[in-house]
Design a protein around this motif. Sequence first.
Motif, PDB file in Angstrom:
ATOM      1  N   UNK A  42     -67.618 -83.481  20.156  1.00 31.69           N
ATOM      2  CA  UNK A  42     -67.444 -82.118  19.776  1.00 31.69           C
ATOM      3  C   UNK A  42     -67.287 -81.310  21.291  1.00 31.69           C
ATOM      4  N   UNK A  43     -66.643 -79.962  21.348  1.00 32.44           N
ATOM      5  CA  UNK A  43     -66.277 -79.494  22.466  1.00 32.44           C
ATOM      6  C   UNK A  43     -67.711 -78.778  22.856  1.00 32.44           C
ATOM      7  N   UNK A  44     -67.945 -78.658  24.172  1.00 38.02           N
ATOM      8  CA  UNK A  44     -69.139 -78.108  24.746  1.00 38.02           C
ATOM      9  C   UNK A  44     -70.250 -79.083  25.077  1.00 38.02           C
ATOM     10  N   UNK A  45     -70.056 -80.391  24.765  1.00 38.51           N
ATOM     11  CA  UNK A  45     -70.997 -81.370  25.183  1.00 38.51           C
ATOM     12  C   UNK A  45     -70.430 -81.842  26.249  1.00 38.51           C
ATOM     13  N   UNK A  46     -71.125 -82.703  27.001  1.00 38.96           N
ATOM     14  CA  UNK A  46     -70.839 -83.476  28.136  1.00 38.96           C
ATOM     15  C   UNK A  46     -69.979 -84.427  27.870  1.00 38.96           C
ATOM     16  N   UNK A  47     -68.571 -84.644  28.420  1.00 42.73           N
ATOM     17  CA  UNK A  47     -67.560 -85.384  28.017  1.00 42.73           C
ATOM     18  C   UNK A  47     -67.199 -85.313  26.648  1.00 42.73           C
TER      19      UNK A  47
END
Length: 328
Positions: A42-47
Amino acid sequence: MTVSSSLESSSSGLMFMTGMPSIVNDDESNMRYDGEWDQEYVAGSYRADKHYTENDGDSLSYLFFGSGVELISDMGPGMGELEIYIDDRLDAVIDCSAETESPQTIVYTNNELTYAGHTIKVVKKSGDSAVIDGIVVRRNSTEQATIINNTSEDIIYEGESWRLSDGRTGEQDYNNDAHITFTDGDYAEFSFEGTGIGFMSERFNDLGEVEVYVDGVLEATVDCYNDPDRQSQSLVFTKLGMEYGEHTIKVVKKSGQYMLVDAFAVWTGETPELEPVELDTTSVPPEPKGMSKGLKTALAVGAGVAAVAAAAIAVAAYKSKKKKSKAR
């Protein structure tokens, strides 16, 4: 993005300088997840990924070498409490619930550890979900320390059974070597100039008690026994806040099969600032695994061929229909 602490050479060893902290992603192979965890991209999480669970009691454990550790998780309406253990001791209970969603958030920080091997364990206690996005490891001390390896000529070894063991990559000792003795009463002595001193050894099931003297006074008897896991580069003794000047530390084997000297750490009283953590807000979720560029090209070509074939069939059917109509 790769981040690491910087090292500067000194005349007596290596000097740990303030450097960027190391961020360990949630999918690191040494992360041990116990329970029913799932991974989400998911976008927004680290990596652009994270691990999550909905079951209370599920846990994550991670062994690291450093002087500080931080937890990257999510905060939001569905989050709850997390129990944080350091070296099997409950250190904090963190509440990750919030009115609004806040991904990739540092929810726990402990930068007061001695430089050594440590284990952080995170346990889901409550809430709908618990998230592990990453672990931040700081390998520099909040006070500048010079590490003196066991091979330094400034260290005096007294006793008949001392030997140098090198090539210890599997044991992960500092500089991959150590001095070892099996005779009670053997000791190592080191004179230094500074405001603090640390003794680096191991904790393992063939080690025992060590008496530590500073300036001729017995300061502590430390137990280096640990079973079953080996804890390498363990700073088993520290004394800080001494008056700046010349001091002497002596470590004496008291019990156990062996005593191991890995290194000494010397503090001078200088305190650099900790560098901030640079989180990742630009990564996007990867494409589904298993679909290579060649495969995607082949599928695209195949789809084109299928479309052409379908068109040809449709034309043939249309012509056949027209012929039948004329025959009637």
